[in-house]
Design an enzyme around this catalytic site. Structure first.
Site, PDB file in Angstrom:
ATOM      1  N   TYR A  16       0.859  -1.182   0.000  1.00  0.00           N
ATOM      2  CA  TYR A  16       0.000   0.000   0.000  1.00  0.00           C
ATOM      3  C   TYR A  16       0.896   1.232   0.000  1.00  0.00           C
ATOM      4  O   TYR A  16       1.897   1.281   0.720  1.00  0.00           O
ATOM      5  CB  TYR A  16      -0.881   0.022   1.261  1.00  0.00           C
ATOM      6  CG  TYR A  16      -1.677   1.301   1.373  1.00  0.00           C
ATOM      7  CD1 TYR A  16      -2.963   1.395   0.844  1.00  0.00           C
ATOM      8  CD2 TYR A  16      -1.129   2.439   1.967  1.00  0.00           C
ATOM      9  CE1 TYR A  16      -3.688   2.584   0.918  1.00  0.00           C
ATOM     10  CE2 TYR A  16      -1.842   3.629   2.040  1.00  0.00           C
ATOM     11  CZ  TYR A  16      -3.118   3.689   1.508  1.00  0.00           C
ATOM     12  OH  TYR A  16      -3.827   4.855   1.569  1.00  0.00           O
ATOM     13  N   GLU A  23      -3.080   7.594  -4.390  1.00  0.00           N
ATOM     14  CA  GLU A  23      -2.992   6.305  -3.696  1.00  0.00           C
ATOM     15  C   GLU A  23      -2.795   5.171  -4.692  1.00  0.00           C
ATOM     16  O   GLU A  23      -3.436   5.172  -5.750  1.00  0.00           O
ATOM     17  CB  GLU A  23      -4.276   6.064  -2.894  1.00  0.00           C
ATOM     18  CG  GLU A  23      -4.254   4.783  -2.078  1.00  0.00           C
ATOM     19  CD  GLU A  23      -5.630   4.477  -1.478  1.00  0.00           C
ATOM     20  OE1 GLU A  23      -5.889   4.929  -0.353  1.00  0.00           O
ATOM     21  OE2 GLU A  23      -6.429   3.806  -2.142  1.00  0.00           O
TER      22      GLU A  23
END
Ligand code: GDP
Ligand code: MN
Length: 390
Positions: free
Chosen positions: A102, A190
């Site tokens: 992530y 992101e």
């Protein structure tokens, strides 16, 4: 403004971040052709602005061209796709990955810095992980003026347990992501998952990009188009520059200022009512009463609730606008109005002449609106209980 995955990935690719080969598709036939071209297995991904597509069944790895076609048809014409407003699909070459990481950059308002967040365990469970084991999220603040420094990228790479060879690739990718964040005036960029492939390269498996609305004026591409909005009304409000949020309740709010509108929203819920829309009729928009009421009426509300407290936005001007709106639009639902501030005496006269009974207390106005919304609708005369137009 949130952008779609395909737009985020285009922005990433422009800055040297590896993304899977992909095609944007509008039809099941196009998706099948894309699958044939890219080879199977490939991934069919709904382009919607909400996250959590994996868990909602809106992303699938498909094994054949026929499966790609069938699944695409299900998303574009079936009930699941319709429920999530799916209009476009991204078909991508599947990535054979060893790990899912992530990585994101957002704003830390308290520290007035940017904040890089990373985690060795990315993928669809990241929210759960952040809740249960927040210590596993790696955080690195980045000074906006100084920018991302090489040692920061290396620190994160090692905290992610990347091998020395991969750390160099990671630093380059994070630099590209930082550039995206700055160039696009983003609030959030992101990549989740960030794939580490079997051969150790990094590929962006997903992409999120949220542009700061305050920078829209210098982000030329950010012209609003219908697909970014929850409803036709929300889209029209955006074109008008009127702050607006779509809900599905009974009471249309036409209030001045974000703080007051939010308070009125909460009070309506507290009193047991439901809100059809949040609309800010104030600030630069206080002369747009006709348009604002027109937008509210598109929701066929049971009641329109107007609460303002104006200093710069003058009460008398707003009242005149409301009177004009009533005369032009002839709303069939009752209108509850509580308008205070500069020029209030004149505002009261104007509202009375328009057939309304002006109130002076926010709670009272909310209580009246909720009661009217709950009453069995007689629904013929504009003004209704709150005014009984002449
Ligand atoms: P989100 O749930 O909306 O964040 O959608 P994502 O694009 O992140 O996809 C959800 C999940 O689908 C990912 O976490 C992966 O596990 C899986 N996925 C996405 N792309 C690929 C791919 O190219 N190959 C494989 N094997 N899985 C993928
Ligand atoms: Mn994702």
């Amino acid at each position: 403004m949130k952008l779609f995955e395909y737009q985020a990935k285009a922005a990433f690719a422009e800055r040297g971040i590896a993304v899977p080969e992909r095609r944007l598709c509008d039809t099941a036939d196009e998706a099948a052709a894309a699958a044939a071209e890219l080879g199977c297995p490939c991934v069919v991904k709904s382009q919607v602005l909400a996250g959590g597509r994996g868990k909602a069944g809106l992303v699938r790895v498909v094994a054949s061209v026929e499966e790609a076609r069938a699944y695409a048809a299900e998303l574009l014409t079936g009930t699941l796709g319709a429920a999530h407003g799916v209009r476009k699909l991204l078909v991508e070459a599947a990535v054979d990955f060893a790990r899912e990481l992530y990585l994101s950059i957002t704003v830390d308002p308290e520290a007035a810095t940017a904040l890089v967040l990373a985690c060795a365990d990315g993928g669809v469970e990241i929210e759960e992980l952040a809740r249960m084991s927040p210590e596993r999220i790696i955080r690195e603040r980045v000074d906006i003026d100084v920018g991302l420094l090489p040692f920061q990228a290396r620190n994160i790479a090692y905290a992610l347990d990347l091998e020395p060879g991969q750390a160099t690739g990671f630093a380059a990718l994070l630099t590209g992501l930082w550039k995206t964040f700055r160039d696009e005036d983003a609030e959030l960029v992101e990549i989740n998952p960030l794939f580490v492939t079997e051969s150790g390269t990094l590929v962006a498996g997903d992409g999120k990009l949220v542009v700061d609305d305050n920078a829209a004026f210098r982000q030329g591409g950010a012209v609003p188009s219908r697909e970014y909005f929850d409803s036709d009304v929300a889209f029209e409000a955006a074109l008008e520059g009127i702050p607006y949020l779509q809900f599905d309740g009974d009471i249309s709010l036409m209030c001045a200022g974000a703080g007051l509108t939010t308070v009125v929203y909460d009070l309506v819920n507290y009193e047991g009512g439901t809100v059809a829309n949040y609309l800010e009729f104030g600030g630069p928009n206080y002369r747009k009463a006709v348009r604002a009421m027109e937008l509210c009426l598109m929701n066929s509300p049971k009641v329109i609730l107007i609460v303002t407290f104006g200093t710069i936005a003058r009460a008398d001007v707003m009242a005149e606008g409301i009177a004009e709106a009533i005369a032009k639009l002839r709303p069939r639902c009752p209108i509850v109005a509580c308008i205070r501030g500069t020029g209030e005496e004149k505002a009261v006269e104007t509202l009375k002449a328009a057939g309304l009974q002006p109130l002076f207390d926010t709670e009272e106005a909310v209580g009246r609106a909720v009661a009217l919304a709950a009453a069995p609708s007689r629904g013929t005369e504009p003004g209704g209980d709150s005014g009984g137009r002449p």
